[in-house]
Design an enzyme around this catalytic site. Sequence first.
Site, PDB file in Angstrom:
ATOM      1  N   SER A 171      41.173  53.942  39.127  1.00 41.69           N
ATOM      2  CA  SER A 171      42.154  52.860  38.508  1.00 41.69           C
ATOM      3  C   SER A 171      43.190  53.666  38.154  1.00 41.69           C
ATOM      4  O   SER A 171      43.935  54.015  39.053  1.00 41.69           O
ATOM      5  CB  SER A 171      41.401  52.234  37.275  1.00 41.69           C
ATOM      6  OG  SER A 171      42.128  51.432  36.762  1.00 41.69           O
ATOM      7  N   HIS A 196      35.568  46.315  39.485  1.00 44.07           N
ATOM      8  CA  HIS A 196      36.475  47.539  39.245  1.00 44.07           C
ATOM      9  C   HIS A 196      35.381  48.422  38.346  1.00 44.07           C
ATOM     10  O   HIS A 196      34.842  47.999  37.593  1.00 44.07           O
ATOM     11  CB  HIS A 196      37.481  47.057  38.418  1.00 44.07           C
ATOM     12  CG  HIS A 196      38.589  47.810  38.162  1.00 44.07           C
ATOM     13  ND1 HIS A 196      39.378  48.457  39.108  1.00 44.07           N
ATOM     14  CD2 HIS A 196      39.013  48.400  37.007  1.00 44.07           C
ATOM     15  CE1 HIS A 196      40.234  49.123  38.628  1.00 44.07           C
ATOM     16  NE2 HIS A 196      40.088  49.340  37.292  1.00 44.07           N
ATOM     17  N   GLU A 201      37.158  43.428  42.885  1.00 45.48           N
ATOM     18  CA  GLU A 201      37.673  44.080  41.844  1.00 45.48           C
ATOM     19  C   GLU A 201      38.026  43.390  40.718  1.00 45.48           C
ATOM     20  O   GLU A 201      37.723  43.645  39.596  1.00 45.48           O
ATOM     21  CB  GLU A 201      39.175  44.723  42.256  1.00 45.48           C
ATOM     22  CG  GLU A 201      38.913  46.179  43.319  1.00 45.48           C
ATOM     23  CD  GLU A 201      38.574  47.243  42.832  1.00 45.48           C
ATOM     24  OE1 GLU A 201      38.491  47.412  41.588  1.00 45.48           O
ATOM     25  OE2 GLU A 201      38.391  48.377  43.389  1.00 45.48           O
TER      26      GLU A 201
END
Length: 528
Positions: A224, A444, A335
């Site tokens: 990320s 994610h 995600e």
Amino acid sequence: MRTVLSRRLGVTIAATTATLAAAVGGAAITRPADAATASPPSPVVAVGNGVLQGLTVDGTAAFRGIPYAAAPTGNLRWRAPQPAANWRGVRDATTYAPGCPQAPGIAPPGALSEDCLYLNVSTAALHPAIKRPVIVWIHGGGLTADSGSNYDGTKLAKAGAVVVTINYRLGALGFLAHPALASYPGGATGNYGLMDQQAALRWVQRNIGRFGGDPHNVTIAGESAGGLSVLAHVTSRSSKGLFQKAIVESGAFALEQESQARAEASGQEFAAKVGCADQSADCLRKVPVQTLVDNLGNLIPGAVDGAVLKESIGTALAAGRFNHVPILNGSNHDEEALFTLGGHVVSRGYNLPYATPVTPQNYESNIATALRITPTQAKAIAADYPLSAYSLPDKAFGTLIGDATFACGAEQVDTWTNAHAYEFNDDTAPFLFAPAGAISVATHGSEMWYLFDLPNAPFPQPLNAQQSKLADTMRADWVTFAATGNPWPAYGRNHTTKSFQLPSPTISTDLAERHHCTTFAQNLDTVK
């Protein structure tokens, strides 16, 4: 393609034996075990600033809370990191240091402190003559949250790497751009958190050999905002030579950075909000830490400051102006589900720029708002994601935004850099922010369970036998890449991508097609 949706993702102890007193520069030493006990000996290492005593964890040596820079407090607030002080005697390195100041959320348990520039080392080969590849982990959290102590590198260390996890300044303390903070009129401000990461990498260059690591074979890795940080270093001239390889996990979601001028304008608004009407550095350096954390607002992290970043990441990559090192790059196949299906509590925490819940009436306007495009462009993209094909409008919207910002951002980076591409596709993976069984999707952060132990995860969930086997494969591949730079064929003309899925990984070539990347390339502005 330009991706445009950014995220808001030591105590010293006295030496008690002659063995400890014999520690000399560069030597890794071990305290003899007490013959009356069955406990393993405590690992001890001499680094440049002094002697460290760590602990044994599952057959590896762990050293925690190692200072790599001076406390960035007082007059050092919003300055480049300075060298850490030396210490006398033996420093206890058995517990993690405080995390950097941040709002409640994914912070580690325990104290937070402005004095937070510490790192942690895990190694299974504690000897200076051994040269294992080094993986330096840069945590995510939107550049506003998280900590290196949330990631236990033991399993990666047992797979063959020396693993370093780091803290770095976050939020306003790490990324406030303000003209009063420049060292000269018009000089660079902001990006102190990226400078901290560079300082940690310099510490690795000086000291990691004493932990069995090879300072000439360092891989920076992150997820990320940590992956975005990795890309920042890939494109930063001032990071050249500090690493030899790069791993980017879900980090290609924000390839266009704001200008220094806009970041400083945001910083001036921030200064007024925290009580510094005079806009002076002296006032800002006296503002209580909690006030800085509580008033983050629309502060812009990671802008083009002219020093660490001389241009936007995507611009540099597209033009070939980057540090040409082997890159392993990828994303998870759904995600955005973390933000759109993970409950609106998560979504609200990220201040997402669209109306929730998504409905047939606001579907196209939400697309236009989130991607900063025209209604005509939004309509064209929506045609590829008809609501009739999805169980909920939120699911359609989340899939679309995830493809635009993560999957196709990653595919663009694969193309520009000829990376070793991957996609994480285990839809049985544990979900970070919900109990077991609440959501089943590779979203994610899902892949982090397969690389690290996550001791502070909100909902800890052990992997089952199949998942554990996949995790073993992933860790082996990450270490192979760190060692050789060539874990599987690069993306190339065939668009070779390794899919990490059950029951076993496969090679695919249809990443761009499955995520509609041509549609986004036609309807989003391209990087100039």
